[in-house]
Design a protein around this motif. Structure first.
Motif, short mmCIF file in Angstrom:
data_model
loop_
_atom_site.label_atom_id
_atom_site.label_comp_id
_atom_site.label_asym_id
_atom_site.label_seq_id
_atom_site.Cartn_x
_atom_site.Cartn_y
_atom_site.Cartn_z
N ALA A 92 23.58 61.12 -6.87
CA ALA A 92 22.36 61.89 -6.66
C ALA A 92 22.48 62.80 -5.44
O ALA A 92 22.07 63.96 -5.46
CB ALA A 92 21.17 60.95 -6.51
N SER A 93 23.07 62.26 -4.38
CA SER A 93 23.24 63.05 -3.16
C SER A 93 24.15 64.25 -3.40
O SER A 93 23.88 65.35 -2.94
CB SER A 93 23.80 62.17 -2.05
OG SER A 93 23.97 62.90 -0.87
N SER A 94 25.22 64.03 -4.13
CA SER A 94 26.15 65.12 -4.43
C SER A 94 25.48 66.20 -5.28
O SER A 94 25.64 67.40 -5.03
CB SER A 94 27.39 64.56 -5.15
OG SER A 94 28.37 65.55 -5.32
N LEU A 95 24.70 65.77 -6.27
CA LEU A 95 23.99 66.73 -7.12
C LEU A 95 22.98 67.53 -6.31
O LEU A 95 22.78 68.73 -6.54
CB LEU A 95 23.28 66.00 -8.26
CG LEU A 95 24.19 65.38 -9.33
CD1 LEU A 95 23.37 64.53 -10.30
CD2 LEU A 95 24.96 66.46 -10.10
N SER A 96 22.33 66.88 -5.36
CA SER A 96 21.32 67.56 -4.55
C SER A 96 21.92 68.65 -3.68
O SER A 96 21.24 69.57 -3.26
CB SER A 96 20.58 66.56 -3.67
OG SER A 96 21.39 66.15 -2.58
N GLN A 97 23.24 68.56 -3.43
CA GLN A 97 23.91 69.56 -2.61
C GLN A 97 24.47 70.71 -3.45
O GLN A 97 25.19 71.56 -2.94
CB GLN A 97 25.03 68.89 -1.82
CG GLN A 97 24.51 67.86 -0.82
CD GLN A 97 25.60 66.99 -0.24
OE1 GLN A 97 26.78 67.36 -0.27
NE2 GLN A 97 25.23 65.84 0.28
N GLY A 98 24.13 70.71 -4.74
CA GLY A 98 24.50 71.83 -5.60
C GLY A 98 25.74 71.62 -6.45
O GLY A 98 26.17 72.53 -7.15
N SER A 99 26.33 70.43 -6.41
CA SER A 99 27.53 70.16 -7.20
C SER A 99 27.18 70.06 -8.68
O SER A 99 26.08 69.63 -9.05
CB SER A 99 28.19 68.85 -6.76
OG SER A 99 28.61 68.91 -5.42
N THR A 100 28.10 70.46 -9.53
CA THR A 100 27.95 70.21 -10.95
C THR A 100 28.18 68.73 -11.21
O THR A 100 28.70 68.01 -10.35
CB THR A 100 28.96 71.02 -11.76
OG1 THR A 100 30.30 70.56 -11.43
CG2 THR A 100 28.85 72.51 -11.47
N LEU A 101 27.81 68.25 -12.39
CA LEU A 101 28.02 66.84 -12.71
C LEU A 101 29.51 66.50 -12.67
O LEU A 101 29.90 65.43 -12.18
CB LEU A 101 27.43 66.51 -14.08
CG LEU A 101 27.47 65.03 -14.47
CD1 LEU A 101 26.63 64.21 -13.51
CD2 LEU A 101 26.98 64.83 -15.91
N LYS A 102 30.35 67.42 -13.14
CA LYS A 102 31.80 67.19 -13.13
C LYS A 102 32.31 67.06 -11.71
O LYS A 102 33.08 66.14 -11.38
CB LYS A 102 32.51 68.35 -13.84
CG LYS A 102 34.03 68.19 -13.92
CD LYS A 102 34.66 69.36 -14.66
CE LYS A 102 36.18 69.20 -14.70
NZ LYS A 102 36.82 70.35 -15.43
N ASP A 103 31.87 67.97 -10.82
CA ASP A 103 32.31 67.92 -9.43
C ASP A 103 31.75 66.70 -8.72
O ASP A 103 32.43 66.06 -7.91
CB ASP A 103 31.90 69.19 -8.70
CG ASP A 103 32.69 70.41 -9.15
OD1 ASP A 103 33.77 70.23 -9.74
OD2 ASP A 103 32.21 71.54 -8.92
N ALA A 104 30.49 66.36 -9.03
CA ALA A 104 29.86 65.19 -8.41
C ALA A 104 30.59 63.92 -8.82
O ALA A 104 30.77 63.00 -8.01
CB ALA A 104 28.39 65.11 -8.81
N ALA A 105 31.03 63.86 -10.07
CA ALA A 105 31.79 62.71 -10.54
C ALA A 105 33.12 62.61 -9.79
O ALA A 105 33.52 61.52 -9.36
CB ALA A 105 32.03 62.82 -12.05
N ALA A 106 33.78 63.75 -9.62
CA ALA A 106 35.06 63.75 -8.90
C ALA A 106 34.85 63.32 -7.45
O ALA A 106 35.66 62.55 -6.90
CB ALA A 106 35.68 65.15 -8.95
N ASN A 107 33.77 63.79 -6.82
CA ASN A 107 33.48 63.41 -5.44
C ASN A 107 33.24 61.91 -5.31
O ASN A 107 33.51 61.32 -4.25
CB ASN A 107 32.24 64.16 -4.92
CG ASN A 107 32.49 65.65 -4.77
OD1 ASN A 107 33.63 66.09 -4.65
ND2 ASN A 107 31.43 66.44 -4.78
N SER A 108 32.72 61.30 -6.38
CA SER A 108 32.43 59.86 -6.36
C SER A 108 33.57 59.02 -6.93
O SER A 108 33.44 57.80 -7.05
CB SER A 108 31.14 59.58 -7.14
OG SER A 108 30.03 60.24 -6.56
N ASN A 109 34.65 59.68 -7.33
CA ASN A 109 35.81 58.99 -7.92
C ASN A 109 35.45 58.20 -9.17
O ASN A 109 35.88 57.05 -9.36
CB ASN A 109 36.46 58.06 -6.88
CG ASN A 109 37.06 58.82 -5.72
OD1 ASN A 109 37.74 59.82 -5.90
ND2 ASN A 109 36.80 58.34 -4.51
#
Length: 364
Positions: free
Chosen positions: A309-326
């Motif tokens: 949720a935090s990653s998405l709130s910063q403007g990341s796409t779902l794909k990028d947010a998933a990668a950021n969260s491993n």
């Protein structure tokens, strides 16, 4: 034990002399030596409650003006707050931990090592620090220890909100408690009937509307669905984990969070036989309250859901947010569906708007 501890956490919010027993249990479930609760509010000196072993350490720390001198405390307010319990050695720089002589000189002779803690920023601007002290021979917590603490974190956050508003003072009755909290609030019966509402809540008729049999509905249909499910589950008719409900911003009104707290044992008596306390806070733009932290602290998200949720709130796409969260995109979609269910949102744009809402509005 966890279920009983959850009930006692909410009871202690209104009866602070119960906190030492709650903190003792928190130590037990996390295989720790001791535990404490410290409340920070504006520029006032912190208030704290602790178990017997660590209480003298905190008292000496407080007497030596340690809150102002500690590099750890200063970093706590400047670093990005995590959405879960953390082991201090994994978060603070080693030099900050080693420089805290006021603490170390008192804890090492007791056989105490590091800390596992969680600092929860409240929508009203306060901060609650829940901390457990580790034995030196068992310093690093296990995954199971952390999981048990994180399962309790949303309950600790809601109880901490009430405790901070009451100033760690015992609630002296329904009317007094609702006035002291300074939040729109109502007490509900086991049937969901409104027993009493304070003037702050009554001044919001477009949001909180009367319904048949003395019940209440929420003006927003999505929020109302969550609200009715939550009330039903809390009085024993079903399983539903959500106890904090977001309400989208509208013209001239900031986003709101509706918190539902069970009233058991002593709290049930304080509130004249009421079974649920409903309190409302606004998402604020306080510098102490980053909006993603508010969401993850109070909406029952797991640490993994919180990171996404935090990653998405910063403007990341779902794909990028998933990668950021491993995690995989498939797993991210599963988490996102859970987040939607817990926040009453239906699509990613609504969720992001809710998360970012705190940056646009003043305190209620």
């Amino acid at each position: 034990m966890i279920v009983e501890l959850t009930d006692r956490i909410y009871e202690a919010a209104f009866v602070p002399e119960l906190w030492p027993g709650v903190l003792d249990q928190l130590s037990t479930v996390s295989n720790s030596a001791a535990a404490s609760l410290v409340l920070f509010r504006d520029r006032a000196p912190p208030k704290f409650i602790a178990t017997d072993l660590i209480a003298p350490v905190l008292e000496a720390f407080d007497a030596a003006n340690g809150w102002q001198k500690s590099e750890e405390v200063q970093l706590m307010f400047s670093m990005t707050p995590p959405s879960a319990f953390i082991y201090d050695a994994d978060y603070f720089p080693p030099e900050a931990l080693e420089s805290n002589h006021l603490r170390l000189e008192r804890t090492r002779p007791l056989g105490i090592g590091g800390q596992v803690g969680s600092f929860v920023f409240m929508p009203t601007g306060e901060m609650a620090l829940f901390s457990t002290e580790r034995w030196r021979h068992n310093d690093r917590p296990s995954g199971e220890d952390m999981a048990r603490l994180n399962a309790l974190r949303p309950h600790l956050a809601r109880a901490g909100l009430v405790a901070s508003r009451l100033g760690l003072e015992r609630a002296r009755g329904t009317v007094s408690a609702m006035e002291t909290m300074g939040l729109p609030a109502a007490v509900l019966s086991s049937a969901g009937r409104v027993l009493v509402a304070n003037p702050l809540l009554e001044a919001m008729p477009a949001i909180f509307r009367p319904a048949a049999l003395g019940r209440m509905t929420i003006g927003d249909s999505d929020a109302d669905l969550l609200f009715q499910k939550c009330v039903e589950a809390m009085v024993g008719h079903g399983e539903f984990s959500v106890r904090s409900i977001p309400l989208q911003a509208q013209e001239g009104r900031p986003p709101l969070i509706i918190h539902l707290l069970p009233l058991h044992r002593s709290a049930h008596d304080i509130f004249s036989g009421g079974d649920i306390l409903m309190a409302v806070t606004a998402l604020s733009a306080s510098s102490m309250v980053p909006s993603p932290t508010l969401l993850t602290s109070l909406f029952d998200l797991t640490p993994a859901e919180a990171r996404l949720a935090s990653s998405l709130s910063q403007g990341s796409t779902l794909k990028d947010a998933a990668a950021n969260s491993n995690i995989t995109v498939k797993t991210a979609r599963t988490y996102l569906e859970r987040i939607f269910a817990k926040t009453g949102t239906r699509q990613q744009s609504q969720l992001v708007a809710l998360l970012k809402g705190a940056d646009r509005f003043p305190v209620l």
